[in-house]
Design a protein around this motif. Structure first.
Motif, PDB file in Angstrom:
ATOM      1  N   VAL A  22     -35.744  25.750 -11.299  1.00  0.00           N
ATOM      2  CA  VAL A  22     -35.391  25.121 -12.513  1.00  0.00           C
ATOM      3  C   VAL A  22     -35.237  23.149 -12.925  1.00  0.00           C
ATOM      4  CG1 VAL A  22     -32.545  24.433 -13.360  1.00  0.00           C
ATOM      5  CG2 VAL A  22     -33.215  27.146 -11.991  1.00  0.00           C
ATOM      6  N   SER A  23     -35.568  22.954 -11.999  1.00  0.00           N
ATOM      7  CA  SER A  23     -35.659  21.455 -12.556  1.00  0.00           C
ATOM      8  C   SER A  23     -37.234  21.017 -13.327  1.00  0.00           C
ATOM      9  CB  SER A  23     -36.122  20.796 -11.361  1.00  0.00           C
ATOM     10  OG  SER A  23     -36.474  20.926 -10.298  1.00  0.00           O
ATOM     11  N   ALA A  24     -38.340  22.294 -12.666  1.00  0.00           N
ATOM     12  CA  ALA A  24     -39.453  21.803 -13.311  1.00  0.00           C
ATOM     13  C   ALA A  24     -39.185  23.400 -15.180  1.00  0.00           C
ATOM     14  CB  ALA A  24     -40.517  22.874 -12.930  1.00  0.00           C
ATOM     15  N   ILE A  25     -38.509  24.009 -15.631  1.00  0.00           N
ATOM     16  CA  ILE A  25     -38.298  24.613 -16.512  1.00  0.00           C
ATOM     17  C   ILE A  25     -37.731  23.330 -17.783  1.00  0.00           C
ATOM     18  CG2 ILE A  25     -37.861  26.296 -17.481  1.00  0.00           C
ATOM     19  CD1 ILE A  25     -37.716  28.692 -15.155  1.00  0.00           C
ATOM     20  N   LEU A  26     -36.819  23.149 -17.103  1.00  0.00           N
ATOM     21  CA  LEU A  26     -35.637  22.159 -18.579  1.00  0.00           C
ATOM     22  C   LEU A  26     -36.641  21.333 -18.948  1.00  0.00           C
ATOM     23  CD1 LEU A  26     -32.329  22.180 -16.786  1.00  0.00           C
ATOM     24  CD2 LEU A  26     -33.120  23.745 -18.572  1.00  0.00           C
TER      25      LEU A  26
END
Length: 141
Positions: free
Chosen positions: A37-41
């Protein structure tokens, strides 16, 4: 200063949510979800900017960013496991206080950043506090 306060608030909230999840789910799964999630955003924000950047001139910085990402992934796994085994009141000061101390020392060595006398005093107090927390954790007092 606004972004410093926002980062502090977001990170503090993430600690609570990650701790909750780590005590119920497999800690590696929690770390994987958090990292995905912290990479996608941020990627959604960066993709439009990539067309304007000349990546060829910045290879060393890209390598450093990749290494940083690997270290963050390993950090996430270790942190999730720490939350599942220890109290938040033990994990947070040791991990984040220790990170402040280590990154400040490395920043002064690698980037020639100056540490003022007052900052040095604060870092010394932080070091003493870390030693006390670690001692009490190891001795069970």
């Amino acid at each position: 200063m606004l972004y410093i306060f926002l980062a502090t608030i977001f990170y503090s909230a993430s600690i609570i949510f990650i701790t909750f999840a780590s005590r119920i789910l497999n800690t590696t799964l929690v770390a994987a979800i958090v990292n995905i999630v912290s990479a996608i955003l941020p990627a959604l924000v960066v993709i439009p900017v990539l067309n304007k950047v000349n990546i060829q001139d910045q290879k060393l910085a890209l390598i450093a960013a990749i290494i940083g990402g690997i270290l963050i992934a390993l950090f996430g796994i270790a942190l999730s496991k720490s939350y599942s085994l220890n109290k938040v009141a033990v994990v947070v000061p040791i991990v984040f206080g220790g990170s402040i101390l280590i990154s400040t020392i490395l920043g002064s060595i690698l980037f020639k950043e100056k540490v003022s006398l007052i900052q040095g005093l604060g870092l010394s107090l932080l070091g003493v506090g870390l030693l006390i927390i670690i001692y009490t954790r190891l001795t069970g007092k």
